[in-house]
Design a protein around this motif. Structure first.
Motif, short mmCIF file in Angstrom:
data_model
loop_
_atom_site.label_atom_id
_atom_site.label_comp_id
_atom_site.label_asym_id
_atom_site.label_seq_id
_atom_site.Cartn_x
_atom_site.Cartn_y
_atom_site.Cartn_z
N TYR A 120 31.37 34.12 14.89
CA TYR A 120 31.69 35.51 15.25
C TYR A 120 31.06 35.82 16.61
N ALA A 121 29.80 35.39 16.77
CA ALA A 121 29.13 35.60 18.06
C ALA A 121 29.86 34.84 19.17
N GLY A 122 30.35 33.64 18.84
CA GLY A 122 31.11 32.87 19.81
C GLY A 122 32.38 33.57 20.25
N THR A 123 33.04 34.25 19.30
CA THR A 123 34.24 35.02 19.64
C THR A 123 33.90 36.18 20.56
N CYS A 124 32.76 36.84 20.31
CA CYS A 124 32.33 37.93 21.19
C CYS A 124 32.11 37.41 22.61
N ALA A 125 31.58 36.19 22.71
CA ALA A 125 31.38 35.59 24.04
C ALA A 125 32.71 35.29 24.70
N ALA A 126 33.66 34.84 23.91
CA ALA A 126 34.98 34.53 24.46
C ALA A 126 35.70 35.79 24.95
N TRP A 127 35.28 36.95 24.44
CA TRP A 127 35.92 38.21 24.80
C TRP A 127 35.00 39.10 25.62
N GLY A 128 34.24 38.48 26.52
CA GLY A 128 33.57 39.26 27.56
C GLY A 128 32.07 39.22 27.60
N LEU A 129 31.40 38.95 26.50
CA LEU A 129 29.94 38.93 26.52
C LEU A 129 29.42 37.63 27.13
N ASN A 130 28.33 37.74 27.88
CA ASN A 130 27.60 36.55 28.31
C ASN A 130 27.18 35.77 27.06
N ARG A 131 27.22 34.45 27.12
CA ARG A 131 26.97 33.65 25.92
C ARG A 131 25.57 33.88 25.35
N GLU A 132 24.57 34.00 26.19
CA GLU A 132 23.21 34.24 25.69
C GLU A 132 23.08 35.65 25.12
N THR A 133 23.84 36.61 25.68
CA THR A 133 23.85 37.96 25.12
C THR A 133 24.52 37.95 23.75
N ALA A 134 25.60 37.17 23.62
CA ALA A 134 26.27 37.04 22.33
C ALA A 134 25.34 36.43 21.29
N LEU A 135 24.51 35.47 21.73
CA LEU A 135 23.54 34.85 20.82
C LEU A 135 22.57 35.89 20.27
N GLN A 136 22.20 36.86 21.09
CA GLN A 136 21.27 37.90 20.65
C GLN A 136 21.82 38.73 19.49
N LEU A 137 23.14 38.78 19.36
CA LEU A 137 23.76 39.56 18.28
C LEU A 137 23.38 39.04 16.91
N ILE A 138 23.01 37.76 16.82
CA ILE A 138 22.67 37.18 15.52
C ILE A 138 21.24 36.65 15.49
N THR A 139 20.46 36.97 16.53
CA THR A 139 19.06 36.55 16.56
C THR A 139 18.14 37.74 16.85
N SER A 140 17.77 37.94 18.10
CA SER A 140 16.75 38.94 18.43
C SER A 140 17.19 40.37 18.13
N ASN A 141 18.46 40.71 18.39
CA ASN A 141 18.92 42.07 18.11
C ASN A 141 18.84 42.39 16.64
N THR A 142 19.33 41.48 15.82
CA THR A 142 19.28 41.69 14.38
C THR A 142 17.84 41.73 13.88
N ALA A 143 16.99 40.88 14.42
CA ALA A 143 15.57 40.89 14.04
C ALA A 143 14.94 42.24 14.34
N LYS A 144 15.27 42.83 15.49
CA LYS A 144 14.74 44.16 15.85
C LYS A 144 15.24 45.22 14.87
N ILE A 145 16.53 45.17 14.55
CA ILE A 145 17.11 46.16 13.64
C ILE A 145 16.46 46.07 12.26
N LEU A 146 16.19 44.86 11.80
CA LEU A 146 15.60 44.66 10.47
C LEU A 146 14.07 44.78 10.48
N GLY A 147 13.49 44.90 11.67
CA GLY A 147 12.04 45.06 11.76
C GLY A 147 11.26 43.79 11.51
N ILE A 148 11.85 42.63 11.83
CA ILE A 148 11.14 41.36 11.65
C ILE A 148 10.95 40.63 12.98
#
Length: 428
Positions: A340-368
């Motif tokens: 899913y993150a890979g698809t977001c990258a294919a549709w405009g997001l920088n690949r490392e920014t897309a990676l954040q959607l399932i790593t650091s961003n989610t960790a911040k949202i969940l407080g971990i």
């Protein structure tokens, strides 16, 4: 007939989870890999030291000269990522939809903040082990049903039981916001859409529950009310209120609700039309766990590629965005989270920014995020090594995975079948 049913039932549950890995006892050094930190940065020729379940050091292999380690992993040309995180998941709560005894994702009743999904989480689920070969190592176990479904917790996906699995206990409460419209008919014969005549009343019921719960928590009454007790933490901003909503009107009303009750930690789950009210979300510091990317638009006349573009639109507006996977076959689909993150990258997001959607961003949202979500010194050694791009299903091939420094098994019933039939065709 009964005998055959019993045999079928036993066979369905005969595949047990892989034995959890023992606590890390040897120091591990990973050399030469391309480290994707999870915060947008990359170290091309990295060196990563894992000691006692933590990342002891990380940096450029040409600069850092490490001390002696017990085990050295040569990762030249391979990619290293922080463990992916699956939020809003029913993983481990349902094994087989058609077998009622294996379905523990929801309870009867409308307002159930006291229902704890954690204690129903089944670490022996065969579905859990199918996520790890694609790098999904953590999950937020979330209940379903009712107006308030219950309380979610964050777990790691290699454990003996839920006590071993839990990383953050009862971290948030889930509110299913009512829809301003209702669909008539059924999926095979849709009858159109009409306004929900009870929408205002349903919001009043939510507001009344919160008013009563907060009043109860401020009182010193001796009589205990279990649902109201469970709301403790929402009033003091220690827990997150996750509001499940997709529509523009629903999200705006949820924002107004946040203001009315002075709620600080609020996340929208779903958020299909969040891009239409992105400025309001940014102003209120509300994050979004965006609904499944590999899906169709909600309305027939919308751009068919809208789900793919949604993440970039929100990120460009400065919203903290993560990806979630609720929907049909959601537990089986959890393994597809990185794509899913890979698809977001294919549709405009920088690949490392897309990676954040399932790593650091989610960790911040969940407080971990203090311990997980990025590859940084002092954080948990929860990471994996892939021979290719982990966001690309063609090249993602994980060779090693670690949770808190423990090297976990990447075998599953799927990999067993793969090896079995590969051997069959090699005989010809």
């Amino acid at each position: 007939m009964k005998k055959y049913i019993i045999i079928l039932f036993i066979s369905l549950f005969s595949f047990a989870q892989q034995t959890p890995a023992p606590k890390q006892s040897k120091s591990i050094l990973i050399i030469g890999g391309i480290a994707h930190i999870g915060n947008g940065q990359i170290i091309q020729n990295s060196i990563i030291s894992l000691v006692d379940g933590k990342i002891n050091l990380i940096g450029n292999a040409e600069v850092i000269k490490p001390s002696k380690h017990d085990l050295i992993i040569e990762a030249n040309g391979k990619h290293i990522y922080p463990g992916f995180i699956a939020p809003n998941s029913t993983l481990g709560l349902v094994e087989i939809d058609a077998v009622r005894a294996s379905d523990d994702e929801s309870e009867i009743g409308e307002f159930n903040p006291h229902i704890r999904s954690l204690i129903a989480y089944n670490t022996e689920s065969v579905l859990v082990e199918t996520t790890r070969p694609n790098g999904v190592l953590l999950a937020q176990i979330t209940p379903r049903g009712g107006r308030i479904s219950g309380t979610s917790s964050v777990v790691q996906l290699d454990a003996w039981n839920w006590e071993d699995a839990v990383l953050k206990n009862d971290e948030g409460i889930h509110l299913n916001w009512p829809k301003s419209y209702v669909r008539k008919g059924w999926w095979a014969e849709p009858g159109g859409i009409e306004a929900n005549k009870n929408y205002g009343k349903q919001i009043e019921e939510i507001e009344q529950f919160f008013t009563n719960a907060f009043a109860y928590l401020k009182s010193s009454g001796e009589k205990k009310d279990i649902p109201y007790e469970a709301m403790k933490g929402i009033d003091s901003h220690k827990k997150t209120l996750y509001i499940h909503a997709d529509g523009e009107k629903e999200i705006l009303d949820a924002i107004q609700f946040k203001r009315k009750f002075n709620l600080q930690n609020v996340t929208i789950i779903g958020g299909f039309y969040a891009y239409k009210v992105a400025d309001e979300l940014k102003k209120e510091n509300i994050s979004v766990l965006l609904r499944r990317i590999h899906d169709l638009p909600l309305l027939e006349d919308e751009d068919v590629n809208l789900p793919y573009k949604n993440a970039k639109t929100l990120v460009d507006k400065g919203i903290l965005v993560g990806l979630e996977n609720a929907g049909d076959m959601e537990r089986m689909q959890t393994r597809n989270l990185p794509f899913y993150a890979g698809t977001c990258a294919a549709w405009g997001l920088n690949r490392e920014t897309a990676l954040q959607l399932i790593t650091s961003n989610t960790a911040k949202i969940l407080g971990i995020d203090e311990n997980y979500g990025t590859l940084e010194s002092g954080k948990s050694a929860t990471l994996f090594i892939s021979e290719g791009d982990a966001l690309d299903m063609k090249t993602n091939n994980i060779t090693h995975a670690f949770i808190d420094g423990r090297q976990i098994s990447l075998e599953s019933h799927h990999t067993e079948l793969y090896e079995r039939y590969k051997e069959k065709y090699q005989r010809k």
